[in-house]
Design an enzyme around this catalytic site. Structure first.
Site, short mmCIF file in Angstrom:
data_model
loop_
_atom_site.label_atom_id
_atom_site.label_comp_id
_atom_site.label_asym_id
_atom_site.label_seq_id
_atom_site.Cartn_x
_atom_site.Cartn_y
_atom_site.Cartn_z
N ASP A 33 0.83 -1.20 0.00
CA ASP A 33 0.00 0.00 0.00
C ASP A 33 0.86 1.26 0.00
O ASP A 33 1.38 1.66 1.05
CB ASP A 33 -0.90 -0.03 1.25
CG ASP A 33 -1.76 1.21 1.36
OD1 ASP A 33 -2.30 1.47 2.45
OD2 ASP A 33 -1.87 1.94 0.35
N ASP A 215 -1.67 5.65 -5.10
CA ASP A 215 -2.04 4.83 -3.95
C ASP A 215 -2.44 3.42 -4.37
O ASP A 215 -3.60 3.17 -4.75
CB ASP A 215 -3.20 5.50 -3.19
CG ASP A 215 -3.56 4.72 -1.93
OD1 ASP A 215 -4.46 5.19 -1.19
OD2 ASP A 215 -2.95 3.66 -1.69
C1 LIG Z 1 -6.77 -0.93 3.82
C2 LIG Z 1 -6.76 0.29 3.01
C3 LIG Z 1 -5.63 0.90 2.45
C4 LIG Z 1 -6.12 2.02 1.78
C5 LIG Z 1 -5.35 3.02 0.97
N1 LIG Z 1 -4.13 3.44 1.52
N2 LIG Z 1 -7.46 2.05 1.96
C6 LIG Z 1 -8.40 3.04 1.45
N3 LIG Z 1 -7.87 0.99 2.72
#
Ligand SMILES: Cc1cc(CN)n(C)n1
Length: 326
Positions: A33, A215
């Site tokens: 992430d 992202d």
């Molecule tokens: C678990 C998770 C990671 C992210 C984005 N960084 N989101 C929106 N949810």
């Protein structure tokens, strides 16, 4: 110097991509992430009721950081919290001998219910790592001094396995040249400014999309409300309050979305934007482009990233992002 590559396997609808990681003697599938900076995993410290179906990190191989803890909430309101260990982490042959590994003691239901994922590996800047009383570094920041090149790359694909590399650029993964743009890391994100956009075949871009983050942990592409509105006006979509976003026909006619970054136009195929049927078998799809209302910036999530080869590069001193068509 180290370098390596690891698979990025898509979940259904490319909702997330999971990669194999070895932590101590445990093998887990983690969601890499670039929008967060904590490496956390289901663990022997996670209540059994919350970890059914998940691989778990066995913290007995680690050295506990006494009195340290972490707690994180993501944009989608999912979250987790727990204790911290130092342990060996290996990703695609790249080894961090003493990486902060965050063992979950509590986890929100959306993580417990998603049994493909055993946790997250954050690749944003370590300035937003949540460990207290002493902030810890991401896997990338931990291994950076040992890498052949201080960069990692992301090659996500629609419905197929892609890959992440650490320490090198795989020039076979993209076509044409790489366009680099400066990154503002002041908020801890890989933040850049996107330029003009257009919908469908008219590829003369206009307007300005603005401040955006790359992202990998977000599934969709969140854009200014006016841009989303303009897209669905041409795509025959509509805002559906019951679905909580724009929907459009799944009929294969969704127009491409074109966006200029660093003066080069990148194309998100319409097929990526007819994201998924709102219910199984429906001819109405939830849109892969949504308004960024309430977020404060754009999020170039997987719907965009699977259209490009992306290079997250701190080898020049100042951080930068490279994008190339794939
Ligand atoms: C678990 C998770 C990671 C992210 C984005 N960084 N989101 C929106 N949810």
């Amino acid at each position: 110097a180290q370098s390596g590559t690891v698979a990025a396997d898509p979940q259904q609808y490319d909702q997330a991509y999971l990669s194999p990681v070895t932590i101590g003697n445990s093998q887990l599938m983690l969601d890499f992430d670039t929008g967060s900076a904590d490496l956390w995993a289901f663990s022997n410290e996670t209540p059994a009721s919350e970890s059914v179906g998940h691989a778990k990190y066995d913290s007995s191989t680690g050295t506990e950081l006494q009195g340290y803890s972490w707690s994180i909430t993501y944009g989608d309101q999912s979250g987790a919290a727990g204790n911290v260990y130092a342990d060996k982490v290996v990703v695609g042959g790249v080894t961090a001998t003493k990486q902060a590994v965050e063992a979950a003691t509590s986890i929100s239901t959306s993580f417990s219910d998603n049994t493909d994922s055993d946790g997250l590996l954050g690749l944003a800047f370590s300035s937003i790592n949540t460990v207290t009383p002493k902030q810890q570094t991401t896997f990338f920041d931990t291994v950076k001094p040992t890498l052949a090149k201080a960069l990692f790359t992301c090659d996500l694909k629609q419905g197929n396995a892609g890959s992440y590399t650490f320490g090198y650029i795989d020039t076979s993964k993209y076509t044409g040249s790489v366009t680099y743009v400066p990154v503002d890391d002041s908020q801890g994100f890989w933040s850049f400014t996107a330029g003009g956009y257009s919908v469908g075949s008219d590829n003369a871009t206009s307007g300005s999309v603005g401040v955006s983050i790359a992202d990998t942990g977000t599934s969709l592409l969140y854009l200014p409300a006016a841009v989303a509105k303009a897209y669905y006006a041409k795509a025959g979509g509509k805002f559906d309050n019951q679905q909580g976003g724009y929907t459009l026909p799944c009929n294969g006619n969704a127009p491409d979305f074109n966006v200029a970054i660093g003066g080069k136009t990148f194309v998100v195929p319409g097929s990526y934007i007819a994201y998924a049927p709102i219910t199984s078998g429906s001819q109405t799809c939830f849109g892969g482009i949504q308004a960024n209302t309430g977020i404060g910036f754009n999020i170039f999530g997987d719907v965009f990233l699977k259209a490009v080869y992306a290079i997250f590069d701190v080898s020049q001193g100042a951080p930068r992002l490279g994008f190339a068509a794939q």
